[in-house]
Scaffold this motif. Structure first.
Motif, PDB file in Angstrom:
ATOM      1  N   GLN A  37       0.889  -1.207  -0.337  1.00 51.89           N
ATOM      2  CA  GLN A  37      -0.076   0.134   0.033  1.00 51.89           C
ATOM      3  C   GLN A  37       0.848   1.293  -0.123  1.00 51.89           C
ATOM      4  OE1 GLN A  37      -2.939   0.007   3.208  1.00 51.89           O
ATOM      5  NE2 GLN A  37      -3.453   2.156   2.837  1.00 51.89           N
ATOM      6  N   LEU A  38       1.886   1.329   0.708  1.00 52.05           N
ATOM      7  CA  LEU A  38       2.713   2.258   0.713  1.00 52.05           C
ATOM      8  C   LEU A  38       3.637   2.615  -0.424  1.00 52.05           C
ATOM      9  CD1 LEU A  38       4.062   2.002   4.629  1.00 52.05           C
ATOM     10  CD2 LEU A  38       2.585   3.713   3.680  1.00 52.05           C
ATOM     11  N   SER A 216       2.864   1.732 -14.577  1.00 53.55           N
ATOM     12  CA  SER A 216       2.056   2.359 -13.419  1.00 53.55           C
ATOM     13  C   SER A 216       0.689   2.401 -13.934  1.00 53.55           C
ATOM     14  CB  SER A 216       2.672   3.656 -13.158  1.00 53.55           C
ATOM     15  OG  SER A 216       1.955   4.335 -12.515  1.00 53.55           O
ATOM     16  N   PHE A 217       0.461   2.773 -15.185  1.00 46.45           N
ATOM     17  CA  PHE A 217      -0.940   2.872 -15.410  1.00 46.45           C
ATOM     18  C   PHE A 217      -1.691   1.191 -15.492  1.00 46.45           C
ATOM     19  CE2 PHE A 217      -3.876   2.329 -19.112  1.00 46.45           C
ATOM     20  CZ  PHE A 217      -4.612   3.157 -18.912  1.00 46.45           C
ATOM     21  N   ILE A 218      -0.932   0.485 -15.835  1.00 48.65           N
ATOM     22  CA  ILE A 218      -1.670  -1.095 -15.597  1.00 48.65           C
ATOM     23  C   ILE A 218      -1.828  -1.130 -14.163  1.00 48.65           C
ATOM     24  CG2 ILE A 218      -1.305  -3.425 -16.038  1.00 48.65           C
ATOM     25  CD1 ILE A 218       0.359  -2.770 -18.510  1.00 48.65           C
ATOM     26  N   TRP A 219      -1.021  -1.035 -13.442  1.00 48.89           N
ATOM     27  CA  TRP A 219      -1.196  -1.394 -11.820  1.00 48.89           C
ATOM     28  C   TRP A 219      -2.227  -0.614 -11.423  1.00 48.89           C
ATOM     29  CZ3 TRP A 219       2.633  -0.297  -7.327  1.00 48.89           C
ATOM     30  CH2 TRP A 219       2.169  -1.037  -6.183  1.00 48.89           C
ATOM     31  N   THR A 220      -2.198   0.755 -11.649  1.00 50.48           N
ATOM     32  CA  THR A 220      -3.168   1.504 -11.012  1.00 50.48           C
ATOM     33  C   THR A 220      -4.599   1.340 -11.546  1.00 50.48           C
ATOM     34  OG1 THR A 220      -1.664   3.709 -11.221  1.00 50.48           O
ATOM     35  CG2 THR A 220      -4.004   4.335 -11.030  1.00 50.48           C
ATOM     36  N   MET A 221      -4.861   1.226 -12.910  1.00 49.00           N
ATOM     37  CA  MET A 221      -6.188   0.827 -13.524  1.00 49.00           C
ATOM     38  C   MET A 221      -6.734  -0.754 -12.842  1.00 49.00           C
ATOM     39  SD  MET A 221      -6.831   3.472 -15.262  1.00 49.00           S
ATOM     40  CE  MET A 221      -8.130   3.119 -16.193  1.00 49.00           C
ATOM     41  N   GLN A 222      -5.727  -1.494 -12.790  1.00 47.99           N
ATOM     42  CA  GLN A 222      -6.026  -2.797 -11.966  1.00 47.99           C
ATOM     43  C   GLN A 222      -6.479  -2.634 -10.632  1.00 47.99           C
ATOM     44  OE1 GLN A 222      -6.315  -5.859 -12.849  1.00 47.99           O
ATOM     45  NE2 GLN A 222      -5.535  -5.975 -14.986  1.00 47.99           N
ATOM     46  N   CYS A 263      -4.084  -3.985  -3.203  1.00 43.92           N
ATOM     47  CA  CYS A 263      -2.565  -3.576  -3.960  1.00 43.92           C
ATOM     48  C   CYS A 263      -1.837  -4.902  -4.219  1.00 43.92           C
ATOM     49  CB  CYS A 263      -1.810  -2.952  -3.009  1.00 43.92           C
ATOM     50  SG  CYS A 263      -2.148  -1.149  -2.980  1.00 43.92           S
ATOM     51  N   ILE A 264      -1.915  -6.053  -3.301  1.00 41.92           N
ATOM     52  CA  ILE A 264      -1.155  -7.432  -3.537  1.00 41.92           C
ATOM     53  C   ILE A 264      -1.761  -8.007  -4.728  1.00 41.92           C
ATOM     54  CG2 ILE A 264      -0.689  -9.423  -2.811  1.00 41.92           C
ATOM     55  CD1 ILE A 264      -0.287  -8.098  -0.133  1.00 41.92           C
ATOM     56  N   GLY A 265      -3.245  -8.171  -4.531  1.00 50.52           N
ATOM     57  CA  GLY A 265      -4.236  -8.608  -5.653  1.00 50.52           C
ATOM     58  C   GLY A 265      -3.876  -7.872  -7.062  1.00 50.52           C
ATOM     59  N   SER A 266      -3.834  -6.735  -6.905  1.00 51.39           N
ATOM     60  CA  SER A 266      -3.818  -6.285  -8.372  1.00 51.39           C
ATOM     61  C   SER A 266      -2.534  -6.693  -9.062  1.00 51.39           C
ATOM     62  CB  SER A 266      -3.767  -4.795  -8.152  1.00 51.39           C
ATOM     63  OG  SER A 266      -4.922  -4.215  -7.579  1.00 51.39           O
ATOM     64  N   GLY A 325      -6.979 -11.635   3.913  1.00 50.45           N
ATOM     65  CA  GLY A 325      -5.886 -11.423   2.892  1.00 50.45           C
ATOM     66  C   GLY A 325      -6.242 -12.260   1.705  1.00 50.45           C
ATOM     67  N   ILE A 326      -5.468 -11.801   0.654  1.00 44.46           N
ATOM     68  CA  ILE A 326      -5.748 -12.407  -0.859  1.00 44.46           C
ATOM     69  C   ILE A 326      -5.704 -13.808  -0.791  1.00 44.46           C
ATOM     70  CG2 ILE A 326      -4.686 -12.656  -2.848  1.00 44.46           C
ATOM     71  CD1 ILE A 326      -6.486 -10.279  -2.736  1.00 44.46           C
ATOM     72  N   VAL A 327      -4.627 -14.364  -0.006  1.00 52.37           N
ATOM     73  CA  VAL A 327      -4.299 -15.809   0.021  1.00 52.37           C
ATOM     74  C   VAL A 327      -5.376 -16.694   0.451  1.00 52.37           C
ATOM     75  CG1 VAL A 327      -2.792 -17.932   0.515  1.00 52.37           C
ATOM     76  CG2 VAL A 327      -1.774 -15.585  -0.466  1.00 52.37           C
ATOM     77  N   GLN A 328      -5.648 -16.179   1.895  1.00 50.40           N
ATOM     78  CA  GLN A 328      -6.931 -16.546   2.628  1.00 50.40           C
ATOM     79  C   GLN A 328      -8.104 -16.681   2.081  1.00 50.40           C
ATOM     80  OE1 GLN A 328      -7.296 -15.176   6.599  1.00 50.40           O
ATOM     81  NE2 GLN A 328      -8.749 -16.404   7.266  1.00 50.40           N
TER      82      GLN A 328
END
Length: 440
Positions: A37-38, A216-222, A263-266, A325-328
């Motif tokens: 996130q940071l 950056s664009f792909i990560w942000t849009m995701q 953020c991790i899932g994206s 969390g994403i994995v759980q």
């Protein structure tokens, strides 16, 4: 007395030292627990500064060196992103009105528009455009074959879209989608303007800047898409599961609190989805043939079955509702599907493919418009403008369609947790029976 006086302050010093250690551990724990996130916020700040610098550089290059035609570049990219926003809003809205027509249109228009886009790239004739055209033409062929293959499943896909769109907050939906798309259009336009400034540099550093901006664009849009999925799936899940009306503010606060997982899932989910898709493709092509070139089939099957336990798009329901969390969340939701016995229905669901085809349709349309315009006015810009317009169009539509995908996701998860609930009809059981009959 001297010894006592010397030892007197030690307990206070030890307490203060212990408190400082706790504070340090707390800070490090906060950083570790919110690292992605940071990282996202930091990267967003740096990218914003970079975009300002590059946009200013593009304007200076246009006015002094005349190597960069800012007017043509900005008009073309702004028009294409505006078109993407409008078409994305139409796709999302029309899906709730007439799912049957929009689904069929997406599956049959996407291959057609993609191959037209590929032919345009071939006609431009640059090495980059020719390479992109090969990918576009191959993609159009695969899309056409896939559309023919899944045609028998259209009826069930339409039913799922209709039942999951029930209890639809029309006004809230329309306003939220319009605001998000407007913000997405502004963000995409600003980014494409910065890419124009980087292109004006015509150096290796300019290419590096463009790559950074695109990543950056792909990560942000995701991330924006997944934020919508977490928020909307929270609202729809509570309605399907308990008949509760969760407010948009509550669901949005829950999504903000789950920002680290989003953020991790994206990052992880798109990668694992591609790996699973490749594994399923290899397994489908190889079949039962025992040849050397297909010796990795079993390995791919294991990868595909394991990847979905670590990250899948269904997890966003539990991420928002239970703050997992994403994995759980991924493993829990998939275990629920397996326990109820509907994993085959989940695998055959066309919602994700439908959203993808909507994205490629609009992306191709934007690429065709921008590329044709650029070729007529400034041919040097035709290849990059058409490619960037396609990317902007694709991701803006995926953001718009996230509401639909979240609704379907929430419907499946809520059904799996309580199949006997009166909230559900026979859509899923009937489709499961149809799959079993067609497989027999």
């Amino acid at each position: 007395m001297e010894i006592v006086a010397a030892q007197g302050p030690q307990p206070q010093q030890s307490v203060s030292l212990r408190n400082k250690e706790i504070e340090k551990k707390g800070k490090w724990s906060f950083i570790l627990n919110n690292f992605f996130q940071l990282l996202f916020y930091l990267h967003l700040l740096l990218i914003f500064i970079l975009e300002l610098v590059l946009t200013f550089h593009g304007l200076v290059s246009s006015s002094r060196k005349h190597r960069f035609d800012a007017k043509n570049w900005y008009l073309q990219v702004l028009s294409s992103t505006a078109l993407a926003g409008i078409l994305g809003y139409i796709c999302q809205t029309y899906t709730t009105v007439n799912a049957n027509r929009i689904l069929k249109a997406a599956f049959w228009l996407s291959p057609l528009l993609t191959i037209i886009y590929g032919v345009l790239l071939v006609s431009i004739g640059t090495p980059v455009s020719v390479a992109a055209s090969a990918f576009a033409i191959l993609s159009s062929i695969l899309q056409a074959l896939y559309s023919c293959w899944v045609t028998p499943r259209f009826e069930n896909a339409v039913k799922i879209l209709k039942v999951s769109s029930a209890y639809h907050p029309t006004r809230t939906n329309a306003a939220a989608v319009a605001v998000i798309l407007f913000a997405g259009v502004l963000y995409s336009s600003f980014l494409l303007a910065a890419i124009g400034g980087a292109s004006a540099a015509n150096t290796k550093s300019g290419g590096v800047f463009i790559l950074l901006l695109l990543v950056s664009f792909i990560w942000t849009m995701q991330l924006i898409k997944n934020m919508i999925q977490v928020t909307v799936s929270h609202i729809k899940y509570l309605k399907f599961a308990n008949g509760e009306d969760a407010g948009l503010k509550v669901a949005l606060n829950s999504a903000v609190n789950s920002m680290e997982s989003i953020c991790i899932g994206s990052i992880s989910i798109p990668v694992l989805v591609v790996l699973r898709g490749l594994a399923r493709g290899v397994r489908w092509v190889s079949g039962d043939v025992d040849e050397f070139m297909f010796s990795c089939t079993s390995c791919c099957a294991v990868i595909g079955s394991r990847a979905i336990l670590y990250a899948n798009r269904w997890c966003f329901v539990h991420v928002g509702v239970y703050n997992k969390g994403i994995v759980q969340a991924s493993s829990d939701t998939w275990e629920i599907f397996e326990r109820v016995g509907i994993q085959e229905v989940i695998d055959s669901d066309l919602t994700s493919a439908f959203c993808f085809f909507c994205g490629t349709s609009v992306g191709s349309a934007c690429g065709i418009m921008a590329g044709s315009w650029a070729r007529a006015t400034h041919e040097d810009y035709a290849a990059p403008v058409s490619i960037y317009a396609f990317l902007a169009g694709y991701f803006l539509v995926r953001v718009a369609m996230a509401w639909i995908q979240a609704s379907v996701t929430a419907y499946y998860v809520a059904y799996a947790e309580n199949p006997r609930s009166q909230q559900f009809d026979n859509t899923i059981p009937n489709h499961l029976q149809w799959l079993q009959r067609s497989r027999a």
